[in-house]
Design a protein around this motif. Structure first.
Motif, PDB file in Angstrom:
ATOM      1  N   UNK A   3       0.831  -1.211   0.000  1.00 48.73           N
ATOM      2  CA  UNK A   3       0.000   0.000   0.000  1.00 48.73           C
ATOM      3  C   UNK A   3       0.861   1.255   0.000  1.00 48.73           C
ATOM      4  N   UNK A   4       1.930   1.250   0.779  1.00 48.17           N
ATOM      5  CA  UNK A   4       2.837   2.401   0.792  1.00 48.17           C
ATOM      6  C   UNK A   4       3.473   2.584  -0.580  1.00 48.17           C
ATOM      7  N   UNK A   5       3.861   1.470  -1.212  1.00 50.51           N
ATOM      8  CA  UNK A   5       4.474   1.541  -2.537  1.00 50.51           C
ATOM      9  C   UNK A   5       3.530   2.146  -3.561  1.00 50.51           C
ATOM     10  N   UNK A   6       2.222   1.818  -3.448  1.00 53.15           N
ATOM     11  CA  UNK A   6       1.250   2.303  -4.427  1.00 53.15           C
ATOM     12  C   UNK A   6       0.834   3.750  -4.185  1.00 53.15           C
ATOM     13  N   UNK A   7       0.751   4.137  -2.914  1.00 49.99           N
ATOM     14  CA  UNK A   7       0.233   5.470  -2.611  1.00 49.99           C
ATOM     15  C   UNK A   7       1.317   6.428  -2.119  1.00 49.99           C
ATOM     16  N   UNK A   8       2.586   6.070  -2.315  1.00 49.76           N
ATOM     17  CA  UNK A   8       3.680   6.915  -1.860  1.00 49.76           C
ATOM     18  C   UNK A   8       3.618   8.338  -2.412  1.00 49.76           C
ATOM     19  N   UNK A   9       3.363   8.533  -3.738  1.00 55.59           N
ATOM     20  CA  UNK A   9       3.341   9.915  -4.259  1.00 55.59           C
ATOM     21  C   UNK A   9       2.226  10.768  -3.666  1.00 55.59           C
ATOM     22  N   UNK A  10       1.161  10.137  -3.124  1.00 57.75           N
ATOM     23  CA  UNK A  10       0.035  10.903  -2.592  1.00 57.75           C
ATOM     24  C   UNK A  10       0.106  11.110  -1.077  1.00 57.75           C
ATOM     25  N   UNK A  11       1.063  10.481  -0.424  1.00 53.72           N
ATOM     26  CA  UNK A  11       1.139  10.600   1.032  1.00 53.72           C
ATOM     27  C   UNK A  11       1.516  12.029   1.433  1.00 53.72           C
ATOM     28  N   UNK A  12       0.703  12.687   2.264  1.00 50.51           N
ATOM     29  CA  UNK A  12       0.974  14.100   2.650  1.00 50.51           C
ATOM     30  C   UNK A  12       2.013  14.208   3.752  1.00 50.51           C
ATOM     31  N   UNK A  13       3.208  13.732   3.484  1.00 47.04           N
ATOM     32  CA  UNK A  13       4.271  13.770   4.478  1.00 47.04           C
ATOM     33  C   UNK A  13       5.259  14.885   4.125  1.00 47.04           C
TER      34      UNK A  13
END
Length: 464
Positions: free
Chosen positions: A146-156
């Motif tokens: 899940x982190x691999x798929x949504x990494x670009x969208x993570x608001x970090x």
């Protein structure tokens, strides 16, 4: 009591054992599937292959289902179930002994004792669904996926530069899409070349990766440079094909008609546009207060000649045309004489600005003469053709195509050399002369205009 009755009482326990095994083996299969899904996703990140969502979910689903199916179909002896019951319910091997003992006077009491103890035990009490190491491993790999798929969208906060890089890469691909859109559209046609289809496929894959945030700006620029190089190669192939067609057009009347459908009026319209632009330049230059008397006199003379050429284009008689051409030649000769002598009209040495203006005027006069060189018959033919509604619609569509060509020029794909363009213009003028003779009748001109409109529509649909 018979052995079959005891086995029948064990059926709910057997069913429960299979469900618990399915719970465990589905985690084992899901973990293996997630490992394959992560490797597939990693290959997509590295650009080795494209990973669709279905290709990520498929190994996970197959792993979980395989674990469940294995638990339901694997061999599960009754003796093993009895041993599990004795061990977990602490029945001191009562069920196993009653199941395996041979027929003796003591068998009946043993079986009744085993049944009485089984009656106090429920399958869900001794065979429970527990989280195992495999479930923990499966959860770990699922979170990683899940982190691999949504990494670009993570608001970090520490991913801000990462997101900006992906955003710029996406912009690069969008610009590339606009430039190569004609190739992508034409690649859908059955007659499209293999190179066209390959470029379109690579561009689609690049766009998918950019949309998912899997493409860095550096990789996007490298891929874009590669695709533009392939597009340049495709253009060279197309130009070579056009040259071969143009050569046949000189000797074959039918091929000449096809050439006319694509390039009719391009020469004269381009020349008229250039003359109008030059006229605007002269008007602007005449407003300047820094002009020398020689410069102002030369500009006024050129302005008068351009006005005569533009107002009389397509309407001059043979005698008027001859007089205008003679005036243009005289002006051209005078300018060349001034350049050779290095003196202006007042006999003073030419300044750098005056010399540049003389050279510019020579080019303008040459362009004006070319625009007037078409024969009277060709001009009449073109006048009728330009007034036809079908031809006017074709010119509108061609103006839209010209915008696409400007996009190609902005992409720095090499264009035709001036020498090649000059040769093509001369061939086109000759082609127009021949067509004017062949389509002298008004009805034939209308038919040609209709054919040109159909050809331009096909040209626009192909995007080439």
């Amino acid at each position: 009591m018979e052995q079959k009755a005891l086995i029948k009482h064990l059926t709910p326990f057997r069913r429960r054992v299979r469900l618990v095994l399915a719970w465990k083996y589905s985690a084992v299969g899901g973990t293996i599937g997630l490992i394959f899904a992560l490797l597939t996703d990693l290959g997509d990140w590295l650009g080795k292959w494209g990973a669709e969502p279905i290709s990520i979910a498929f190994p996970i689903a197959i792993g979980v289902l395989s674990g469940i199916v294995y638990a339901l179909v694997r061999s599960l002896p009754t003796e093993a179930v009895a041993q599990l019951i004795d061990r977990r319910a602490e029945l001191k091997d009562r069920v196993t002994t009653a199941l395996l003992c041979s027929e003796t006077p003591f068998t009946q009491p043993l079986r009744e004792d085993a049944l009485s103890h089984l009656a106090s035990v429920r399958p869900s009490q001794i065979f429970r669904f527990r989280l195992t190491m495999w479930h923990g491993t499966m959860a770990f790999f699922l979170v990683a996926l899940l982190i691999s798929n949504f990494l670009p969208q993570l608001p970090l906060p520490f991913l801000a530069s990462f997101r900006q890089d992906r955003k710029e890469a996406k912009q690069v691909v969008e610009n590339l899409n606009r430039v190569l859109k004609p190739i992508v559209e034409h690649a859908k046609e059955p007659e499209a070349a293999k190179l066209e289809k390959a470029i379109a496929q690579q561009l689609r894959e690049l766009d998918k990766r950019a949309q998912r945030g899997r493409l860095s700006k550096k990789e996007a620029l490298v891929k874009a440079e590669k695709l533009l190089a392939e597009a340049e190669k495709l253009q060279r192939q197309s130009q070579e094909h056009i040259r071969r067609i143009s050569t046949k057009a000189i000797t074959a009347a039918e091929t000449l008609k096809e050439s006319m459908k694509q390039k009719a009026m391009a020469s004269q319209m381009q020349e008229m546009k250039a003359l109008l632009e030059r006229m605007r330049e002269i008007e602007q230059q005449l407003q300047s207060q820094k002009l020398t008397p020689t410069q102002r006199q030369l500009l006024e003379a050129e302005k008068q000649l351009l006005q005569r050429a533009l107002s009389g284009m397509g309407q001059l008689s043979q005698q008027e045309l001859k007089q205008l051409m003679e005036a243009l030649k005289q002006q051209q000769a005078m300018l060349r004489q001034m350049l050779r002598s290095g003196r202006n009209l007042q006999g003073q040495p030419l300044t750098t600005a005056e010399r540049e203006m003389l050279q510019q005027q020579l080019q303008s006069l040459q362009q004006t003469m070319r625009a007037l060189q078409l024969s009277e018959q060709a001009r009449e033919f073109l006048r009728k053709l330009m007034s036809d509604p079908n031809f006017q619609e074709a010119m509108r569509l061609l103006s839209e195509l010209q915008k696409q060509l400007e996009n190609l020029r902005e992409s720095q794909i090499p264009q035709i050399s001036p020498e090649e363009l000059e040769r093509m213009l001369k061939e086109l003028e000759k082609a127009i002369e021949e067509l004017a003779k062949q389509f002298g009748d008004d009805e034939k001109i209308r038919e040609l205009a209709r054919q040109i409109l159909e050809a331009v529509k096909r040209l626009k649909e192909g995007g080439t």
